[in-house]
Design an enzyme around this catalytic site. Structure first.
Site, PDB file in Angstrom:
ATOM      1  N   GLU A  44      -1.493 -11.799 -10.439  1.00  0.00           N
ATOM      2  CA  GLU A  44      -0.219 -12.377 -10.005  1.00  0.00           C
ATOM      3  C   GLU A  44      -0.325 -13.898  -9.970  1.00  0.00           C
ATOM      4  OE1 GLU A  44       1.237 -10.801  -6.264  1.00  0.00           O
ATOM      5  OE2 GLU A  44       3.146 -11.869  -6.482  1.00  0.00           O
ATOM      6  N   ASN A 192       9.569  -4.914  -8.309  1.00  0.00           N
ATOM      7  CA  ASN A 192       8.382  -4.714  -7.479  1.00  0.00           C
ATOM      8  C   ASN A 192       8.792  -4.667  -6.014  1.00  0.00           C
ATOM      9  OD1 ASN A 192       5.361  -5.054  -6.742  1.00  0.00           O
ATOM     10  ND2 ASN A 192       6.333  -6.767  -5.684  1.00  0.00           N
ATOM     11  N   GLU A 193       8.297  -3.700  -5.292  1.00  0.00           N
ATOM     12  CA  GLU A 193       8.599  -3.577  -3.861  1.00  0.00           C
ATOM     13  C   GLU A 193      10.085  -3.858  -3.609  1.00  0.00           C
ATOM     14  OE1 GLU A 193       5.594  -5.531  -1.407  1.00  0.00           O
ATOM     15  OE2 GLU A 193       4.088  -4.122  -2.116  1.00  0.00           O
ATOM     16  N   TYR A 260      -2.224  -0.760   0.976  1.00  0.00           N
ATOM     17  CA  TYR A 260      -3.345  -1.650   1.259  1.00  0.00           C
ATOM     18  C   TYR A 260      -4.099  -1.150   2.480  1.00  0.00           C
ATOM     19  CZ  TYR A 260      -1.642  -5.095  -2.090  1.00  0.00           C
ATOM     20  OH  TYR A 260      -1.268  -5.740  -3.243  1.00  0.00           O
ATOM     21  N   GLU A 315      -0.688  -1.045  -6.649  1.00  0.00           N
ATOM     22  CA  GLU A 315      -1.340  -2.041  -5.783  1.00  0.00           C
ATOM     23  C   GLU A 315      -2.152  -1.293  -4.741  1.00  0.00           C
ATOM     24  OE1 GLU A 315       1.025  -5.306  -4.209  1.00  0.00           O
ATOM     25  OE2 GLU A 315       2.191  -5.399  -6.068  1.00  0.00           O
ATOM     26  N   GLN A 364      -6.454  -7.999  -6.151  1.00  0.00           N
ATOM     27  CA  GLN A 364      -6.069  -8.437  -7.466  1.00  0.00           C
ATOM     28  C   GLN A 364      -7.308  -8.843  -8.250  1.00  0.00           C
ATOM     29  OE1 GLN A 364      -2.837 -11.256  -7.531  1.00  0.00           O
ATOM     30  NE2 GLN A 364      -1.586 -10.109  -6.079  1.00  0.00           N
TER      31      GLN A 364
HETATM   32  O1  AHR Z   1      -0.774  -8.395  -3.745  1.00  0.00           O
HETATM   33  C1  AHR Z   1      -0.101  -9.258  -2.896  1.00  0.00           C
HETATM   34  C2  AHR Z   1       1.320  -8.812  -2.620  1.00  0.00           C
HETATM   35  O2  AHR Z   1       1.303  -7.609  -1.919  1.00  0.00           O
HETATM   36  C3  AHR Z   1       2.168  -8.504  -3.819  1.00  0.00           C
HETATM   37  O3  AHR Z   1       2.746  -9.641  -4.363  1.00  0.00           O
HETATM   38  C4  AHR Z   1       3.213  -7.597  -3.256  1.00  0.00           C
HETATM   39  O4  AHR Z   1       3.727  -6.701  -4.211  1.00  0.00           O
HETATM   40  C5  AHR Z   1       2.498  -6.905  -2.115  1.00  0.00           C
HETATM   41  O5  AHR Z   1       3.240  -6.914  -0.959  1.00  0.00           O
END
Ligand code: AHR
Length: 511
Positions: A44, A192-193, A260, A315, A364
């Site tokens: 990103e 995205n999201e 995450y 992600e 990432q």
């Molecule tokens: O990876 C960091 C961020 O986390 C990304 O930009 C987003 O999609 C997520 O919330």
């Protein structure tokens, strides 16, 4: 008779020695392929991922480059065999206007990266740079389209610019910018999201928007577009339910999911000086992936019993506090053995669910979150996560072998987690690989593996281990953690005995 008793006794003794961890592997029952795309990555425009980490510009006086991209990073990623790379975000994607990043550098506008620190970017890394990089890496690009602040026409134009081989306004522009042949990009994310940074939409609204955008994204030539809907956050099962219900499946190739491993969004904890309590919580969050993948898949099964639509975890990874003294918006964190076992456990989960999970993208790739590579000016290091991804890549495109596992628990206070996770596959050459991750912070795991459905004559392996959970590679000591040969497995009568040290990852090859 006496001999039989003796054999039975010896077998019982050896089983009880390894009583707690037992795996039964069915080498003849493999049906599903582990898609190599489970080993995907994510890049990103965020902090030092693209600028500095990947792209440092042509004629850089200190760092060797190929077309402005760091050569050390290219070489490391080729070795890692990355199957796909997602770009340009993340949250950034829904602010990105791709036409700002093509044509002569001097004509490209500067922009402000409003999601990540309000830094000014000069757009020197754009569509050509990214897609040409993917060609160099032998990886498939995954373009994340701007649905939040872009237009349908803008995204349709991007598809035509990258993929159309005939005469058209966009293919003409591409050729004027120096690229004759299309890149034939297959993977496209539609936003995205969308529930958050991508527009704060409700799922019903996003499903309609998705249908609109997807309608105008045209497959051309031999490249059939693979369209990915912006997916749920964690346990938002309603999001998946609505998408599967409201989007016609002939317009939908995959639904995404983001998860995450964060201890607490307001108190994430340090990346290296964490306590066992913090480590345990990270492992709990990571292990939640098993439940998330299972439950999102169950919903998908309801609407798509033939599994035509894939689940894509585009992600995932550990998210901690940034390194002291670095920009809070740049998400730069170190990477320890905690990250190594997090990666091993997560890949085991994805592989065991490979019938539905066809792609995943670690967040990432360089200098951001659970990165496989960290850079500091002309220096570059490989993280423990890199090594796990490399050790495990033997499973790419192999047939997943189903297994049952009985494992010890890793207990802390009144909490417990399975100490061991495992996945296995058989590749085209007939080699079986078994991946074992022991998350226990203090105890080694002795494991008995009953190999059924095939005869094996030899075993060898590799291990990633360290003296402490907090150990990590640094620019001063870049090879503190790296894979080593593992000779701790013994094979006898198709029974395998293995001992995996605490917080370690082992990959075995059986022939
Ligand atoms: O990876 C960091 C961020 O986390 C990304 O930009 C987003 O999609 C997520 O919330």
């Amino acid at each position: 008779m006496k001999n039989l008793h003796l054999t039975l006794l010896l077998t019982l003794c050896s089983i009880s020695m390894y009583a707690q961890n037992q795996i039964v592997l069915n080498a003849d029952l493999g049906k599903h392929t582990i898609s190599k795309h489970i080993y995907g990555h994510f890049s990103e425009h965020l902090g030092r991922c693209i600028y500095d980490g990947i792209y440092v510009g042509e004629n850089n006086p200190k760092i060797p480059t190929v077309d402005g991209v760091r050569k050390d990073v290219i070489d490391a990623l080729i070795k890692l065999k990355i199957p796909n790379l997602r770009w340009p975000g993340g949250c950034f994607a829904d602010t990105y206007h791709w036409k700002d990043g093509i044509g002569p550098l001097a004509n490209r506008p500067t922009i402000v990266n409003t999601w990540w620190g309000n830094v000014t970017e000069n757009n020197s890394f754009g569509t050509h740079d990214f897609l040409n990089l993917c060609e160099k890496l032998g990886t498939e690009p995954y373009l994340s389209g701007n649905v939040g602040s872009g237009t349908v026409q803008e995204l349709a134009d991007w598809v035509q610019y990258t993929n159309f081989d005939g005469v058209s306004p966009m293919s003409k522009l591409r050729k004027e910018n120096g690229r004759e042949k299309p890149w034939n990009v297959r993977f496209w994310g539609l936003g995205n999201e969308a529930w958050g940074c991508g527009g704060n939409m409700k799922p019903e609204y996003y499903a309609n928007i998705y249908r609109q955008y997807a309608t105008f994204m045209t497959s051309t030539g031999n490249t059939r577009l693979y369209k990915i809907a912006s997916g749920a956050s964690d346990a938002d099962y309603n999001w998946t339910e609505v998408l599967m219900r409201d989007i016609p499946h002939n317009m939908l190739d995959a639904v995404a999911l983001h998860h995450y491993s964060v201890i607490d969004w307001n108190k994430k904890g340090p990346s290296t000086t964490f306590s066992e309590d913090q480590y345990f919580t990270t492992m709990q969050r990571a292990y939640q992936m098993e439940e998330l993948v299972t439950r999102h898949s169950n919903i998908m099964d309801k609407y798509d019993p033939n599994k035509r639509v894939d689940l894509i975890v585009d992600e995932w990874g550990g998210w901690y506090d940034v390194e002291p003294g670095t920009n809070g918006a740049f998400l730069y964190q170190q990477n320890t053995m905690r990250d190594a076992v997090l990666a091993g456990m997560t890949l085991n989960i994805f592989q065991n669910h490979c019938e539905r999970v066809k792609m995943a993208n670690l967040a990432q790739i360089v200098n951001v979150l659970q990165a496989v590579i960290l850079t500091k000016e002309e220096k570059m290091i490989l993280t423990p996560t890199y090594h796990v991804m490399e050790m495990y890549n033997v499973h790419q495109e192999a047939t997943m072998l189903p297994l049952t596992i009985q494992t010890n628990q890793y207990k802390l206070d009144n909490r417990q987690l399975p100490a061991l996770t495992c996945s296995a596959s058989k590749n085209k050459e007939g080699v079986t690989h078994i991946s074992l991750t022991n998350i226990h912070a203090r105890e080694a795991q002795e494991i008995s593996i009953d190999l059924r459905g095939a005869k094996y004559a030899s075993v060898n392996g590799r291990i990633l281990t360290a003296a402490t959970l907090q150990d990590h590679n640094t620019f001063e000591n870049p090879e503190k953690i790296k894979p080593a040969a593992y000779n701790g497995a013994t094979l006898s009568n198709n029974q395998l005995k293995v001992k995996v040290p605490p917080f370690s990852v082992v990959v075995l090859a059986l022939k």
